[in-house]
Design a protein around this motif. Structure first.
Motif, short mmCIF file in Angstrom:
data_model
loop_
_atom_site.label_atom_id
_atom_site.label_comp_id
_atom_site.label_asym_id
_atom_site.label_seq_id
_atom_site.Cartn_x
_atom_site.Cartn_y
_atom_site.Cartn_z
N ALA A 220 0.50 -1.15 -0.35
CA ALA A 220 0.13 0.28 0.41
C ALA A 220 1.22 1.50 -0.18
O ALA A 220 0.59 2.54 0.94
CB ALA A 220 -0.73 -0.20 1.15
N ILE A 221 2.64 1.42 -0.98
CA ILE A 221 2.98 2.52 -1.02
C ILE A 221 1.65 3.89 -1.59
O ILE A 221 1.85 4.60 -0.48
CB ILE A 221 4.38 2.50 -0.91
CG1 ILE A 221 5.06 1.34 -0.09
CG2 ILE A 221 5.47 3.18 -0.87
CD1 ILE A 221 6.77 0.22 -0.24
N PRO A 222 1.87 3.47 -2.48
CA PRO A 222 1.20 4.40 -3.59
C PRO A 222 0.57 5.09 -2.91
O PRO A 222 0.33 5.96 -2.68
CB PRO A 222 0.90 3.68 -4.98
CG PRO A 222 1.66 2.49 -4.59
CD PRO A 222 2.04 2.77 -3.40
N GLU A 223 -0.72 4.18 -1.90
CA GLU A 223 -2.50 4.63 -1.48
C GLU A 223 -1.87 5.22 -0.64
O GLU A 223 -2.28 6.41 -0.25
CB GLU A 223 -2.87 3.76 -0.89
CG GLU A 223 -3.50 2.96 -2.29
CD GLU A 223 -2.83 1.97 -3.07
OE1 GLU A 223 -1.49 1.53 -2.69
OE2 GLU A 223 -2.79 1.45 -4.46
N ASN A 224 -0.46 5.06 0.55
CA ASN A 224 -0.22 6.04 1.75
C ASN A 224 0.39 7.29 1.81
O ASN A 224 0.24 8.37 1.71
CB ASN A 224 0.43 4.84 2.87
CG ASN A 224 -0.38 3.81 3.19
OD1 ASN A 224 -1.09 4.05 3.42
ND2 ASN A 224 0.72 2.38 4.00
N ALA A 225 1.33 6.97 0.18
CA ALA A 225 2.05 8.32 -0.17
C ALA A 225 0.97 9.34 0.07
O ALA A 225 0.82 10.45 -0.11
CB ALA A 225 2.92 7.91 -1.04
N ASN A 226 -0.11 9.48 -0.96
CA ASN A 226 -1.31 10.06 -1.40
C ASN A 226 -1.93 10.23 -0.42
O ASN A 226 -2.46 11.93 -0.23
CB ASN A 226 -2.39 9.00 -2.61
CG ASN A 226 -1.09 8.96 -4.02
OD1 ASN A 226 -0.61 9.94 -5.00
ND2 ASN A 226 -2.28 8.14 -4.48
N LEU A 227 -2.74 9.93 0.67
CA LEU A 227 -3.10 10.16 2.24
C LEU A 227 -2.13 11.28 2.60
O LEU A 227 -2.49 11.96 3.03
CB LEU A 227 -3.47 8.18 2.30
CG LEU A 227 -3.92 9.05 3.72
CD1 LEU A 227 -5.38 10.15 3.36
CD2 LEU A 227 -4.00 7.78 4.82
N ILE A 228 -0.74 10.89 2.87
CA ILE A 228 0.39 11.58 3.27
C ILE A 228 0.46 13.21 2.68
O ILE A 228 0.64 13.80 2.69
CB ILE A 228 1.70 11.26 4.03
CG1 ILE A 228 1.38 9.95 4.56
CG2 ILE A 228 2.63 11.48 3.96
CD1 ILE A 228 2.95 9.31 4.46
N GLU A 229 0.35 12.74 1.37
CA GLU A 229 0.20 13.85 0.58
C GLU A 229 -0.99 14.51 1.01
O GLU A 229 -0.76 15.75 1.03
CB GLU A 229 0.03 14.07 -1.02
CG GLU A 229 2.20 13.61 -1.26
CD GLU A 229 3.12 14.41 -1.00
OE1 GLU A 229 2.82 16.25 -1.17
OE2 GLU A 229 4.26 14.04 -0.34
N GLY A 230 -1.56 14.14 0.92
CA GLY A 230 -3.03 14.73 1.18
C GLY A 230 -3.32 15.50 2.35
O GLY A 230 -3.86 16.82 3.11
N LEU A 231 -3.09 14.80 3.33
CA LEU A 231 -2.27 15.44 4.71
C LEU A 231 -1.61 16.58 4.83
O LEU A 231 -2.30 17.79 5.26
CB LEU A 231 -2.07 14.26 6.03
CG LEU A 231 -2.94 12.97 6.23
CD1 LEU A 231 -2.67 12.40 6.98
CD2 LEU A 231 -4.16 13.72 7.05
N LEU A 232 -0.47 16.72 4.20
CA LEU A 232 0.16 17.87 4.14
C LEU A 232 -0.03 19.35 3.44
O LEU A 232 -0.10 20.13 4.37
CB LEU A 232 1.94 16.92 3.87
CG LEU A 232 2.52 16.21 4.65
CD1 LEU A 232 3.79 15.82 3.51
CD2 LEU A 232 2.88 16.59 5.60
N ALA A 233 -1.34 18.99 3.06
CA ALA A 233 -1.60 20.19 2.48
C ALA A 233 -2.97 20.42 2.62
O ALA A 233 -2.62 21.36 2.96
CB ALA A 233 -2.72 19.31 0.49
N GLN A 234 -3.44 19.41 3.96
CA GLN A 234 -4.79 20.20 4.16
C GLN A 234 -3.65 21.09 5.74
O GLN A 234 -4.19 22.37 6.44
CB GLN A 234 -5.28 19.03 5.32
CG GLN A 234 -6.18 18.21 4.41
CD GLN A 234 -6.63 16.99 5.26
OE1 GLN A 234 -6.43 16.89 6.19
NE2 GLN A 234 -8.05 16.79 4.13
#
Length: 146
Positions: free
Chosen positions: A97-111
């Motif tokens: 799940a590395i790509p999905e986790n990376a996308n989730l982390i990017e979204g959290l950083l944007a917030q």
């Protein structure tokens, strides 16, 4: 701890063997661009969990998962030929799940960046609630009163 070291060495060896075999190619058109990210072997060396990622769409990921499931026996045979162990561990392919986790982390950083900018904007127009200098100062006495 020797058993854990042996499991780690076997996991590295299995990762190399499976990756090399996938690089050579499997005669399955469903198999996409698969990368082996990690292998974990149980302490008794009977089972190996192979984590992988697939570059592409969700449909290509599903097709690659089906291709790996159908090629598990052939890959286990390949592993058995190339390791020096009495028993060949069973293989289980698990999508990483590395790509999905990376996308989730990017979204959290944007917030977090948005919230930081909102706080910065609120701070720019803010004033103190009380006096400008709220600290009590000692009284100043005149020298003439002495």
């Amino acid at each position: 701890m020797a058993q854990g070291d042996r499991a780690a060495k076997l996991a590295d060896r299995i990762r190399e063997i499976v990756a090399r075999r996938l690089e050579k190619g499997i005669r399955d058109p469903r198999l996409g661009f698969v990368t082996i990210t990690d292998v974990r072997v149980t302490g008794d060396l009977q089972h190996a969990s192979v984590f992988y990622t697939v570059y592409g769409t969700d449909e290509e990921r599903a097709d690659s998962a089906a291709a790996l499931k159908s090629a598990t026996g052939m890959l286990r045979t390949e592993v058995g030929k190339n390791i020096t162990s009495r028993l060949t561990p069973s293989l289980e392919f698990i999508p990483d799940a590395i790509p999905e986790n990376a996308n989730l982390i990017e979204g959290l950083l944007a917030q977090a960046r948005e919230r930081d900018s909102a706080v910065e904007a609120a701070r720019a127009g803010a004033r103190y609630a009380g006096d400008a200098d709220p600290y009590v100062k000692p009284r100043e006495f005149d020298d003439a009163e002495d």
